[in-house]
Write an enzyme that holds these catalytic residues in place. Sequence first.
Site, PDB file in Angstrom:
ATOM      1  N   GLN A 195       5.925  -9.180  -2.036  1.00  0.00           N
ATOM      2  CA  GLN A 195       6.766  -8.077  -2.563  1.00  0.00           C
ATOM      3  C   GLN A 195       8.175  -8.094  -2.456  1.00  0.00           C
ATOM      4  O   GLN A 195       9.085  -7.625  -2.828  1.00  0.00           O
ATOM      5  CB  GLN A 195       6.251  -6.499  -1.890  1.00  0.00           C
ATOM      6  CG  GLN A 195       5.053  -6.264  -2.571  1.00  0.00           C
ATOM      7  CD  GLN A 195       4.475  -4.938  -1.946  1.00  0.00           C
ATOM      8  OE1 GLN A 195       3.806  -4.939  -0.916  1.00  0.00           O
ATOM      9  NE2 GLN A 195       4.661  -3.725  -2.462  1.00  0.00           N
TER      10      GLN A 195
ATOM     11  N   CYS B 279       2.708   2.090  -5.311  1.00  0.00           N
ATOM     12  CA  CYS B 279       3.053   0.819  -4.966  1.00  0.00           C
ATOM     13  C   CYS B 279       4.596   0.659  -5.074  1.00  0.00           C
ATOM     14  O   CYS B 279       5.139   1.261  -5.669  1.00  0.00           O
ATOM     15  CB  CYS B 279       2.373  -0.245  -5.709  1.00  0.00           C
ATOM     16  SG  CYS B 279       3.002  -2.079  -5.271  1.00  0.00           S
TER      17      CYS B 279
ATOM     18  N   GLU C  27      -2.878  -3.855   0.477  1.00  0.00           N
ATOM     19  CA  GLU C  27      -2.013  -4.869   0.996  1.00  0.00           C
ATOM     20  C   GLU C  27      -2.375  -6.370   0.801  1.00  0.00           C
ATOM     21  O   GLU C  27      -1.997  -7.307   0.379  1.00  0.00           O
ATOM     22  CB  GLU C  27      -1.627  -4.707   2.554  1.00  0.00           C
ATOM     23  CG  GLU C  27      -0.782  -3.526   2.795  1.00  0.00           C
ATOM     24  CD  GLU C  27       0.410  -3.413   1.947  1.00  0.00           C
ATOM     25  OE1 GLU C  27       0.867  -4.320   1.454  1.00  0.00           O
ATOM     26  OE2 GLU C  27       0.744  -2.329   1.521  1.00  0.00           O
TER      27      GLU C  27
ATOM     28  N   HIS D 211      -2.231  -7.799  -2.610  1.00  0.00           N
ATOM     29  CA  HIS D 211      -0.837  -8.409  -2.928  1.00  0.00           C
ATOM     30  C   HIS D 211      -0.934  -9.796  -2.495  1.00  0.00           C
ATOM     31  O   HIS D 211      -0.095 -10.719  -3.178  1.00  0.00           O
ATOM     32  CB  HIS D 211       0.388  -7.637  -2.120  1.00  0.00           C
ATOM     33  CG  HIS D 211       0.890  -6.341  -2.730  1.00  0.00           C
ATOM     34  ND1 HIS D 211       1.466  -6.236  -4.088  1.00  0.00           N
ATOM     35  CD2 HIS D 211       0.774  -5.093  -2.270  1.00  0.00           C
ATOM     36  CE1 HIS D 211       1.627  -5.077  -4.348  1.00  0.00           C
ATOM     37  NE2 HIS D 211       1.424  -4.352  -3.196  1.00  0.00           N
TER      38      HIS D 211
END
Length: 180
Positions: free
Chosen positions: A54, A103, A146, A149
Amino acid sequence: MAVRPILRMGNPGLRRPASPVPVEAISCREVQILIDDLVDTMRAARGAGIAAPQIGCDKRICIVEVDRNPRYPELEPIGLSVWINPELEVRHDAASVSMLEGCLSVPGIRGRVERPGAVLLRAWDRDGQPVEATFSGLSACVVQHEVDHLNGILFVDRADTRTLAFHDRPGGEQDKAFHA
Ligand code: ZN
């Protein structure tokens, strides 16, 4: 330490599986600075967690920190946790859980996601020590969000698309979501 820009949905960096971190590299300065930046960025964005992709880093590192929050009182607090190369094993004996998720990489949107209700997590911490922990209920949802991701998966891929909504929509329930 620094607050880093957060990639938003559409950036291909969010869609690639991230690369494992060699255990002997965990102590190196580059990785430790990345972890500090993840903590700063998550806290600045008031997220419940964040993953390295991210902020544009191709590494299998994610962090979670859940404070007691009146917006989701059912969600147990989780102290600041750093997980490197996490693996999840789904506990199939637990009932699935459904929760509104948001998110940091999909700002303004919430949606309902149903996930396995318990997972066993194995990872390394920032000191290079092995970690093993079981999460259940809503905590399990945060952990799975998480780790997703790190595999290029966003919550919108798993959401009931008919529940996707802008969180500033009048009507209440949308506010009871975590974002991470
Ligand atoms: Zn997210």
